[in-house]
Motif scaffolding. Structure first.
Motif, PDB file in Angstrom:
ATOM      1  N   PRO A  98       0.831  -1.215   0.000  1.00 21.55           N
ATOM      2  CA  PRO A  98       0.000   0.000   0.000  1.00 21.55           C
ATOM      3  C   PRO A  98       0.863   1.263   0.000  1.00 21.55           C
ATOM      4  CG  PRO A  98      -0.834  -1.586   1.598  1.00 21.55           C
ATOM      5  CD  PRO A  98       0.494  -2.104   1.129  1.00 21.55           C
ATOM      6  N   ALA A  99       0.379   2.278  -0.732  1.00 22.46           N
ATOM      7  CA  ALA A  99       1.100   3.553  -0.830  1.00 22.46           C
ATOM      8  C   ALA A  99       0.188   4.715  -0.438  1.00 22.46           C
ATOM      9  CB  ALA A  99       1.644   3.741  -2.236  1.00 22.46           C
ATOM     10  N   ASP A 100      -0.661   4.494   0.570  1.00 26.57           N
ATOM     11  CA  ASP A 100      -1.643   5.504   0.981  1.00 26.57           C
ATOM     12  C   ASP A 100      -1.147   6.361   2.140  1.00 26.57           C
ATOM     13  OD1 ASP A 100      -1.645   3.398   2.757  1.00 26.57           O
ATOM     14  OD2 ASP A 100      -3.834   3.274   2.954  1.00 26.57           O
ATOM     15  N   TRP A 101       0.174   6.552   2.239  1.00 28.67           N
ATOM     16  CA  TRP A 101       0.724   7.279   3.379  1.00 28.67           C
ATOM     17  C   TRP A 101       0.292   8.745   3.444  1.00 28.67           C
ATOM     18  CZ3 TRP A 101       2.614   4.543   7.240  1.00 28.67           C
ATOM     19  CH2 TRP A 101       2.940   3.210   6.968  1.00 28.67           C
ATOM     20  N   PRO A 102       0.143   9.466   2.324  1.00 21.52           N
ATOM     21  CA  PRO A 102      -0.376  10.842   2.442  1.00 21.52           C
ATOM     22  C   PRO A 102      -1.775  10.882   3.063  1.00 21.52           C
ATOM     23  CG  PRO A 102       0.670  10.522   0.309  1.00 21.52           C
ATOM     24  CD  PRO A 102       0.576   9.160   0.940  1.00 21.52           C
ATOM     25  N   ASP A 103      -2.642   9.954   2.661  1.00 21.92           N
ATOM     26  CA  ASP A 103      -3.996   9.911   3.215  1.00 21.92           C
ATOM     27  C   ASP A 103      -3.968   9.573   4.697  1.00 21.92           C
ATOM     28  OD1 ASP A 103      -6.989   9.695   3.010  1.00 21.92           O
ATOM     29  OD2 ASP A 103      -6.540   7.622   3.555  1.00 21.92           O
ATOM     30  N   LEU A 104      -3.109   8.630   5.090  1.00 26.04           N
ATOM     31  CA  LEU A 104      -3.007   8.270   6.508  1.00 26.04           C
ATOM     32  C   LEU A 104      -2.537   9.459   7.340  1.00 26.04           C
ATOM     33  CD1 LEU A 104      -1.402   4.708   6.290  1.00 26.04           C
ATOM     34  CD2 LEU A 104      -3.803   5.280   6.706  1.00 26.04           C
ATOM     35  N   ALA A 105      -1.591  10.224   6.805  1.00 21.95           N
ATOM     36  CA  ALA A 105      -1.090  11.401   7.534  1.00 21.95           C
ATOM     37  C   ALA A 105      -2.190  12.445   7.696  1.00 21.95           C
ATOM     38  CB  ALA A 105       0.114  11.992   6.811  1.00 21.95           C
ATOM     39  N   GLU A 106      -2.986  12.655   6.642  1.00 25.24           N
ATOM     40  CA  GLU A 106      -4.093  13.612   6.734  1.00 25.24           C
ATOM     41  C   GLU A 106      -5.122  13.163   7.776  1.00 25.24           C
ATOM     42  OE1 GLU A 106      -5.841  14.283   2.952  1.00 25.24           O
ATOM     43  OE2 GLU A 106      -4.011  15.096   2.044  1.00 25.24           O
ATOM     44  N   ARG A 107      -5.452  11.890   7.765  1.00 23.92           N
ATOM     45  CA  ARG A 107      -6.429  11.377   8.736  1.00 23.92           C
ATOM     46  C   ARG A 107      -5.877  11.451  10.162  1.00 23.92           C
ATOM     47  NH1 ARG A 107      -7.980   5.566   6.656  1.00 23.92           N
ATOM     48  NH2 ARG A 107      -9.187   5.593   8.604  1.00 23.92           N
ATOM     49  N   ALA A 108      -4.582  11.196  10.310  1.00 30.73           N
ATOM     50  CA  ALA A 108      -3.976  11.286  11.635  1.00 30.73           C
ATOM     51  C   ALA A 108      -4.031  12.711  12.170  1.00 30.73           C
ATOM     52  CB  ALA A 108      -2.533  10.788  11.579  1.00 30.73           C
ATOM     53  N   THR A 109      -3.780  13.681  11.280  1.00 31.66           N
ATOM     54  CA  THR A 109      -3.854  15.087  11.686  1.00 31.66           C
ATOM     55  C   THR A 109      -5.282  15.477  12.030  1.00 31.66           C
ATOM     56  OG1 THR A 109      -1.967  15.644  10.281  1.00 31.66           O
ATOM     57  CG2 THR A 109      -3.408  17.451  10.947  1.00 31.66           C
ATOM     58  N   ALA A 110      -6.247  15.054  11.211  1.00 25.37           N
ATOM     59  CA  ALA A 110      -7.658  15.403  11.440  1.00 25.37           C
ATOM     60  C   ALA A 110      -8.178  14.817  12.738  1.00 25.37           C
ATOM     61  CB  ALA A 110      -8.508  14.922  10.267  1.00 25.37           C
ATOM     62  N   THR A 111      -7.681  13.642  13.130  1.00 25.12           N
ATOM     63  CA  THR A 111      -8.149  12.986  14.365  1.00 25.12           C
ATOM     64  C   THR A 111      -7.228  13.260  15.552  1.00 25.12           C
ATOM     65  OG1 THR A 111      -7.028  10.945  13.664  1.00 25.12           O
ATOM     66  CG2 THR A 111      -9.376  11.158  13.143  1.00 25.12           C
ATOM     67  N   ARG A 112      -6.238  14.128  15.338  1.00 28.32           N
ATOM     68  CA  ARG A 112      -5.344  14.590  16.400  1.00 28.32           C
ATOM     69  C   ARG A 112      -4.603  13.439  17.084  1.00 28.32           C
ATOM     70  NH1 ARG A 112      -8.977  19.408  19.299  1.00 28.32           N
ATOM     71  NH2 ARG A 112      -9.219  20.664  17.399  1.00 28.32           N
ATOM     72  N   GLN A 113      -4.049  12.564  16.269  1.00 25.93           N
ATOM     73  CA  GLN A 113      -3.220  11.495  16.815  1.00 25.93           C
ATOM     74  C   GLN A 113      -1.933  12.100  17.376  1.00 25.93           C
ATOM     75  OE1 GLN A 113      -4.374   8.427  17.017  1.00 25.93           O
ATOM     76  NE2 GLN A 113      -6.225   8.927  15.830  1.00 25.93           N
ATOM     77  N   PRO A 114      -1.416  11.576  18.484  1.00 30.23           N
ATOM     78  CA  PRO A 114      -0.243  12.194  19.123  1.00 30.23           C
ATOM     79  C   PRO A 114       1.022  12.148  18.261  1.00 30.23           C
ATOM     80  CG  PRO A 114      -0.801  10.095  20.153  1.00 30.23           C
ATOM     81  CD  PRO A 114      -1.941  10.443  19.258  1.00 30.23           C
TER      82      PRO A 114
ATOM     83  N   ASN B 258      -1.150  -0.829  12.604  1.00 31.52           N
ATOM     84  CA  ASN B 258      -1.378  -0.203  13.906  1.00 31.52           C
ATOM     85  C   ASN B 258      -1.898   1.220  13.768  1.00 31.52           C
ATOM     86  OD1 ASN B 258      -0.603  -1.939  16.341  1.00 31.52           O
ATOM     87  ND2 ASN B 258       1.076  -2.344  14.919  1.00 31.52           N
ATOM     88  N   ILE B 259      -1.435   1.942  12.738  1.00 24.35           N
ATOM     89  CA  ILE B 259      -1.973   3.285  12.488  1.00 24.35           C
ATOM     90  C   ILE B 259      -3.475   3.201  12.218  1.00 24.35           C
ATOM     91  CG2 ILE B 259      -2.013   5.143  10.774  1.00 24.35           C
ATOM     92  CD1 ILE B 259       1.034   4.884  10.609  1.00 24.35           C
ATOM     93  N   LEU B 260      -3.888   2.253  11.401  1.00 29.30           N
ATOM     94  CA  LEU B 260      -5.315   2.094  11.102  1.00 29.30           C
ATOM     95  C   LEU B 260      -6.117   1.759  12.352  1.00 29.30           C
ATOM     96  CD1 LEU B 260      -5.071   0.147   7.726  1.00 29.30           C
ATOM     97  CD2 LEU B 260      -5.852   2.497   8.045  1.00 29.30           C
ATOM     98  N   ARG B 261      -5.560   0.946  13.235  1.00 25.38           N
ATOM     99  CA  ARG B 261      -6.248   0.621  14.489  1.00 25.38           C
ATOM    100  C   ARG B 261      -6.390   1.871  15.361  1.00 25.38           C
ATOM    101  NH1 ARG B 261      -6.550  -4.970  15.600  1.00 25.38           N
ATOM    102  NH2 ARG B 261      -6.422  -4.716  17.850  1.00 25.38           N
ATOM    103  N   CYS B 262      -5.342   2.707  15.366  1.00 21.98           N
ATOM    104  CA  CYS B 262      -5.404   3.945  16.150  1.00 21.98           C
ATOM    105  C   CYS B 262      -6.412   4.926  15.558  1.00 21.98           C
ATOM    106  CB  CYS B 262      -4.029   4.596  16.217  1.00 21.98           C
ATOM    107  SG  CYS B 262      -2.788   3.634  17.115  1.00 21.98           S
ATOM    108  N   LEU B 263      -6.472   5.007  14.227  1.00 26.38           N
ATOM    109  CA  LEU B 263      -7.397   5.928  13.578  1.00 26.38           C
ATOM    110  C   LEU B 263      -8.849   5.548  13.847  1.00 26.38           C
ATOM    111  CD1 LEU B 263      -5.650   6.451  10.110  1.00 26.38           C
ATOM    112  CD2 LEU B 263      -5.763   8.056  12.022  1.00 26.38           C
ATOM    113  N   ALA B 264      -9.096   4.250  14.056  1.00 27.86           N
ATOM    114  CA  ALA B 264     -10.461   3.811  14.365  1.00 27.86           C
ATOM    115  C   ALA B 264     -10.926   4.366  15.706  1.00 27.86           C
ATOM    116  CB  ALA B 264     -10.538   2.287  14.358  1.00 27.86           C
ATOM    117  N   GLY B 265      -9.974   4.571  16.634  1.00 26.61           N
ATOM    118  CA  GLY B 265     -10.273   5.240  17.893  1.00 26.61           C
ATOM    119  C   GLY B 265     -11.077   4.437  18.896  1.00 26.61           C
ATOM    120  N   VAL B 266     -11.173   3.115  18.722  1.00 25.96           N
ATOM    121  CA  VAL B 266     -11.920   2.279  19.660  1.00 25.96           C
ATOM    122  C   VAL B 266     -11.028   1.145  20.127  1.00 25.96           C
ATOM    123  CG1 VAL B 266     -14.157   2.841  18.667  1.00 25.96           C
ATOM    124  CG2 VAL B 266     -12.891   0.886  17.788  1.00 25.96           C
ATOM    125  N   GLU B 267     -11.297   0.648  21.313  1.00 21.25           N
ATOM    126  CA  GLU B 267     -10.560  -0.493  21.843  1.00 21.25           C
ATOM    127  C   GLU B 267     -11.049  -1.752  21.140  1.00 21.25           C
ATOM    128  OE1 GLU B 267      -7.793  -2.489  24.111  1.00 21.25           O
ATOM    129  OE2 GLU B 267      -8.147  -0.337  24.240  1.00 21.25           O
TER     130      GLU B 267
END
Length: 303
Positions: free
Chosen positions: A124-140, A258-267
């Motif tokens: 997968p080469a979706d790293w720009p999208d992952l970075a945008e989603r991480a910023t939008a969801t305020r990942q640390p 793991n990034i995708l699991r964090c973006l989901a925001g649920v345990e």
């Protein structure tokens, strides 16, 4: 999960700490002690071939590979005989331990076990999208990921285009310190779920580097794995970047998962806890670019 075939419990099943992909428990019964692994079925990164892996494990155990005895395998649960031993730290092992791991790999690769052909998906080469989603969801770790997007795209390209010289072998694929024990100072190999076909250079490079690295890399330990492999009857493939592409690609996929699991925001109900996913994502975002940048240094270990 139905564990009646393991005997009558003599106490409650106890969860064991750790577990980067699944969840592990210890069950003591009148027939002994067992390691019971509950497989994560919610968001696996690959299709798990329970019957194929179990057949491979049984062949390895019968051949005397030091490992827990495989007891049973189903779509949801793996059971092995419990093995006592010392956990290995994430630090360089002794040369003698590394040499024996090399011998184990040579014996493992010599087994004649059938394995189905598996087609690999593109990286997968979706790293720009992952970075945008991480910023939008305020990942640390969002800022760190955003700063490294181009590097992660370069790593994905390297994984997809690096030439593998062969041969391809059926092997464990995940011999890391956290999948090893020491019993009387000698290795015990755990956690066989990733088993499958792999280019030999990728298996040797991943194993040797994982056992030789700490704050730095111990070249003598790295070389001991290769010396053990040759002493065990194996032949080394030609040097090159292919020795490290499997480790880099595996860490890349693990970080993304793991990034995708964090973006989901649920345990999640199975697999690692959300806090462990955050730790693994952060470690990958920081560590992978450094490892990728050290490729010339890593290739020098093969000379």
């Amino acid at each position: 999960m139905d564990l009646s075939h393991l005997g009558v419990p003599v106490g409650p099943m106890v969860r064991v700490g750790g577990g980067f992909a699944n969840r592990m428990y210890r069950l003591d019964t009148d027939q002994g002690s067992f390691a019971v692994k509950e497989l994560n079925l919610l968001d696996r990164r690959w299709a798990y071939r329970a019957e194929d892996v179990f057949r491979f494990e049984r062949a390895a155990f019968a051949a005397g590979i030091p490992m827990p005895e495989p007891i049973s395998a189903s779509r949801t649960t793996l059971v092995h005989r419990w093995v006592e031993g010392e956990k290995m730290p994430e630090a360089p092992v002794s040369p003698a331990y590394a040499f024996e791991i090399g011998q184990i790999l040579a014996r493992l690769h010599a087994l004649d076990v059938a394995w189905p052909r598996v087609e690999e998906d593109p990286t997968p080469a979706d790293w720009p999208d992952l970075a945008e989603r991480a910023t939008a969801t305020r990942q640390p770790w969002a800022g760190e990921l955003t700063a490294q997007v181009e590097t992660f795209l370069a790593i994905a390209h390297f994984v997809d285009t690096c030439e593998r010289p062969g041969p391809v072998v059926l092997t464990h694929k995940d011999i890391q310190p956290w999948n090893l024990l020491a019993r009387d100072g000698r290795p015990v190999v755990l956690d066989w779920e990733l088993s499958g076909m792999l280019d030999l250079s990728g298996e040797l490079g991943s194993t040797a580097l994982s056992l030789a690295k700490g704050p730095g890399i111990e070249p003598g330990v790295f070389r001991s794995v290769l010396d053990g492999y040759v002493a065990g009857g194996g032949a080394l493939p030609p040097p090159g970047p292919s020795w490290f592409v499997f480790m880099i690609g595996g860490w890349l996929g693990f970080t993304r998962w793991n990034i995708l699991r964090c973006l989901a925001g649920v345990e999640p109900g199975t697999g690692p806890d959300l806090a462990l996913s955050h730790e693994s994502a952060r470690n990958g975002i920081r560590g992978l670019p450094d490892l990728f940048g050290r490729l010339p240094e890593l290739e020098a270990l093969l000379r």
